[in-house]
Design an enzyme around this catalytic site. Structure first.
Site, mmCIF file in Angstrom:
data_model
loop_
_atom_site.group_PDB
_atom_site.id
_atom_site.type_symbol
_atom_site.label_atom_id
_atom_site.label_comp_id
_atom_site.label_asym_id
_atom_site.label_seq_id
_atom_site.Cartn_x
_atom_site.Cartn_y
_atom_site.Cartn_z
ATOM 1 N N LYS A 27 12.660 -9.979 -35.861
ATOM 2 C CA LYS A 27 12.464 -10.951 -34.775
ATOM 3 C C LYS A 27 13.372 -12.152 -34.983
ATOM 4 C CE LYS A 27 8.879 -13.886 -35.036
ATOM 5 N NZ LYS A 27 9.261 -15.293 -34.993
ATOM 6 N N ASN A 28 13.391 -12.654 -36.219
ATOM 7 C CA ASN A 28 14.105 -13.908 -36.477
ATOM 8 C C ASN A 28 15.608 -13.740 -36.613
ATOM 9 O OD1 ASN A 28 11.658 -15.113 -36.294
ATOM 10 N ND2 ASN A 28 11.415 -15.501 -38.485
ATOM 11 N N ARG A 68 9.657 -21.555 -29.559
ATOM 12 C CA ARG A 68 10.557 -22.610 -30.049
ATOM 13 C C ARG A 68 11.988 -22.140 -30.206
ATOM 14 N NH1 ARG A 68 8.992 -26.590 -32.413
ATOM 15 N NH2 ARG A 68 10.765 -26.620 -33.840
ATOM 16 N N CYS A 78 3.876 -27.227 -32.951
ATOM 17 C CA CYS A 78 3.114 -25.985 -32.800
ATOM 18 C C CYS A 78 2.017 -26.016 -33.867
ATOM 19 C CB CYS A 78 4.016 -24.762 -32.937
ATOM 20 S SG CYS A 78 4.366 -24.331 -34.630
ATOM 21 N N ARG A 105 7.393 -29.816 -36.500
ATOM 22 C CA ARG A 105 8.643 -29.059 -36.329
ATOM 23 C C ARG A 105 9.646 -29.793 -35.433
ATOM 24 N NH1 ARG A 105 7.217 -22.841 -35.543
ATOM 25 N NH2 ARG A 105 9.344 -22.582 -36.317
ATOM 26 N N PRO A 106 10.105 -30.972 -35.848
ATOM 27 C CA PRO A 106 11.085 -31.717 -35.054
ATOM 28 C C PRO A 106 12.426 -30.978 -34.985
ATOM 29 C CG PRO A 106 10.804 -32.716 -37.209
ATOM 30 C CD PRO A 106 9.780 -31.630 -37.107
ATOM 31 N N VAL A 107 13.314 -31.475 -34.150
ATOM 32 C CA VAL A 107 14.648 -30.867 -34.009
ATOM 33 C C VAL A 107 15.743 -31.909 -34.264
ATOM 34 C CG1 VAL A 107 13.999 -28.965 -32.491
ATOM 35 C CG2 VAL A 107 14.505 -31.223 -31.492
ATOM 36 N N ASP A 108 15.393 -32.942 -35.020
ATOM 37 C CA ASP A 108 16.339 -34.043 -35.259
ATOM 38 C C ASP A 108 17.619 -33.589 -35.950
ATOM 39 O OD1 ASP A 108 14.408 -33.557 -37.326
ATOM 40 O OD2 ASP A 108 15.230 -35.238 -38.415
ATOM 41 N N ASP A 152 6.909 -17.406 -44.363
ATOM 42 C CA ASP A 152 6.372 -16.458 -43.372
ATOM 43 C C ASP A 152 5.593 -15.322 -44.023
ATOM 44 O OD1 ASP A 152 9.344 -16.707 -41.279
ATOM 45 O OD2 ASP A 152 7.603 -18.014 -41.522
ATOM 46 N N ILE A 167 7.161 -25.734 -46.961
ATOM 47 C CA ILE A 167 8.031 -25.778 -45.784
ATOM 48 C C ILE A 167 7.340 -26.445 -44.592
ATOM 49 C CG2 ILE A 167 9.431 -24.403 -44.187
ATOM 50 C CD1 ILE A 167 10.401 -24.155 -47.091
ATOM 51 N N ARG A 219 3.417 -11.561 -30.874
ATOM 52 C CA ARG A 219 4.682 -12.304 -30.891
ATOM 53 C C ARG A 219 5.581 -11.820 -32.024
ATOM 54 N NH1 ARG A 219 4.276 -18.477 -31.120
ATOM 55 N NH2 ARG A 219 6.510 -18.049 -31.078
#
Ligand code: EPZ
Length: 439
Positions: free
Chosen positions: A42-43, A112, A136, A141-144, A325, A347, A417
């Protein structure tokens, strides 16, 4: 437009809506024995699907897993104007003209990884309006880091109304050194995608080293990109003028691989995992061997079973460390070992939501900050429990398979998912598992 393979079989008059089949019932106690075919990752597939935005030629991906997250990303690409021919596990995509450069909130909030369209849209189309993904269940889980890196490549970034409004200079993005303050898989992928078409050289410093990043670099290089040292902490990308089409096979899912290996052990059975490799989970294997698991390589995978399982400590880390994970699955496994296991999640800040659910089944686990102490050896008993995220949901399936009696897991859309045909794969190995309707 996205073409689904036509299904000639008419649905019965009263079809049970998919989302009403949102529970799984398991009767535990049967050791799993047999073969499990590991699906595409998936990833890896999610970032790979976005490469279509970087070229107007056809991109064909094979070994794409049939997962809810994949369909969500295809829905997003479809509304961008990507022509999609879906015949899973093969998907062919072509972006002849971009219909929209907007990635809307109602899709991005569901998945995401949709945020990964930002880099490619900027690189090839010069502008993008992408919803911030929001947090989530497992963390804010920022995206900075994604945004900082794109600004280093010359993009102008404005946040407004929950959206990132990004635009590249009229001369396009330009290569730069980007030192990432934290190891981020998504930021490494977004920036690698963007840098392929930038003018000049980009160095991603403190880059993530996950195998999925190596897979993405392989695909991009096959399209004409010039990426070196993917899989190390410093990736070098020499920008090129354009990229051409490609056919690329998605690599096996290492998280699914680790999950089924541990499912074999928690049920005291033996599974033979096909179309995968122990090389994908080096640290995971060594920690599981310390805990007493036994692995035997086979022609196109390996077999996994429990020996005398004993509690061992584990700390999640970026690859090649033990994957976050697989943390929930490891915790479920440790409940069936002897001794104790200290599990530390480094993490994400909130990735212990499976703990109260496992405790409902009789596990003895106490959480102190980012560490959970599992006092192993308390037998699990079936109970009604609730899934909270992809990996927590599968840890509950594992616990249910090992528990005495019946377990009902609610909200298993989380499971869909990340795990393809999970009931079928388990049922073929002897599990008593079925999907049922729920309130
Ligand atoms: C990817 O998420 C995976 N998802 C996750 O798998 C996985 O858990 C995660 O990497 C870590 O390995 C996909 O590949 C689709 P990160 P990603 O950016 O890229 C912080 C699953 O179950 N961070 O490596 O979103 C972040 O908050 C999913 O399959 C920032 O602070 O993860 C986290 O604490 C769950 N700022 C840490 O870095 C940023 O700009 C690692 O996140 C980006 C990240």
């Amino acid at each position: 437009m996205q073409k689904e393979a036509k299904n000639p079989i008419l649905l019965p008059k009263k079809t049970i809506k998919k989302d009403s089949m949102n529970r799984i019932r398991i009767l535990g106690g049967t050791p799993l024995n047999g073969h499990v075919n590991i699906s595409g990752a998936k990833n890896a597939a999610l970032p790979l699907l976005t490469v279509t935005l970087l070229t107007d030629e056809p991109v064909t991906l094979t070994n794409v897993p049939n997962l809810a997250d994949i369909h969500t990303l295809l829905e997003l690409l479809d509304q961008h104007g990507v022509e999609i021919d879906t015949a899973l596990p093969t998907v062919t995509l072509r972006t002849r003209t971009l219909k929209s450069n907007v990635a809307p909130y109602d899709i991005v909030r569901r998945m995401r990884a949709s945020f990964l369209v930002l880099g490619p849209l900027l690189a090839r189309h010069g502008s993008a309006v992408v919803s911030l993904p929001g947090g989530c269940a497992i963390g804010t889980r920022p995206v900075d880091i994604h945004l900082m890196g794109l600004e280093k490549l010359g993009a102008s970034i404005k946040l407004d109304g929950g959206y990132v409004h990004a635009s590249a200079p009229s001369t396009g993005l330009r290569g730069a050194d980007v030192s990432m303050p934290m190891i981020s898989v998504g930021a490494t992928e977004n920036l690698m995608l963007a840098a392929t078409l930038a003018t000049g050289t980009t160095r991603l410093i403190n880059a993530a080293r996950e195998p999925e990043i190596i897979d993405l670099a392989k695909c991009l290089n096959a399209m004409g990109a010039k990426i070196e040292h993917a899989g190390t902490d410093t990736i070098i990308i020499e920008g090129v003028d354009s990229l051409h089409g490609v056919t690329h096979a998605v690599q096996p899912d290492r998280i699914e691989t680790g999950t089924y290996a541990m499912a074999a052990a928690i049920t005291r059975g033996e599974l033979i995992l096909d179309n995968t490799s122990l090389d994908l989970i080096p640290t995971v294997t060594s920690i599981l061997e310390q805990a007493g698991m036994i692995f035997t390589p086979t022609e196109n995978g390996f077999s996994a079973r429990a020996g005398n399982l004993k509690g061992v400590d584990m700390m999640t880390e970026p690859f090649p460390g033990f994957s976050t994970d697989l943390q929930a699955q490891f915790m479920a496994l440790m409940t069936s070992a002897t001794g104790a296991s200290m599990i530390t999640e480094t993490i994400f800040e909130n990735r212990f939501m499976h703990v109260p659910e496992l405790c409902r089944m009789g596990a003895n686990i106490t959480v102190h900050g980012s560490s959970a102490l599992v006092r192993c050896g308390t037998p699990l008993k079936g109970a009604p429990v609730m899934a909270t995220d992809i990996r927590a949901s599968v840890s509950l399936v594992m616990a249910g398979l090992a528990a005495e009696g019946e377990t009902i897991i609610d909200r298993i859309y989380h499971l869909d998912r990340g795990y393809e045909s999970v009931e079928n794969k388990l049922r073929q190995c002897g599990a008593h598992i079925e999907r049922i309707t729920g309130d």
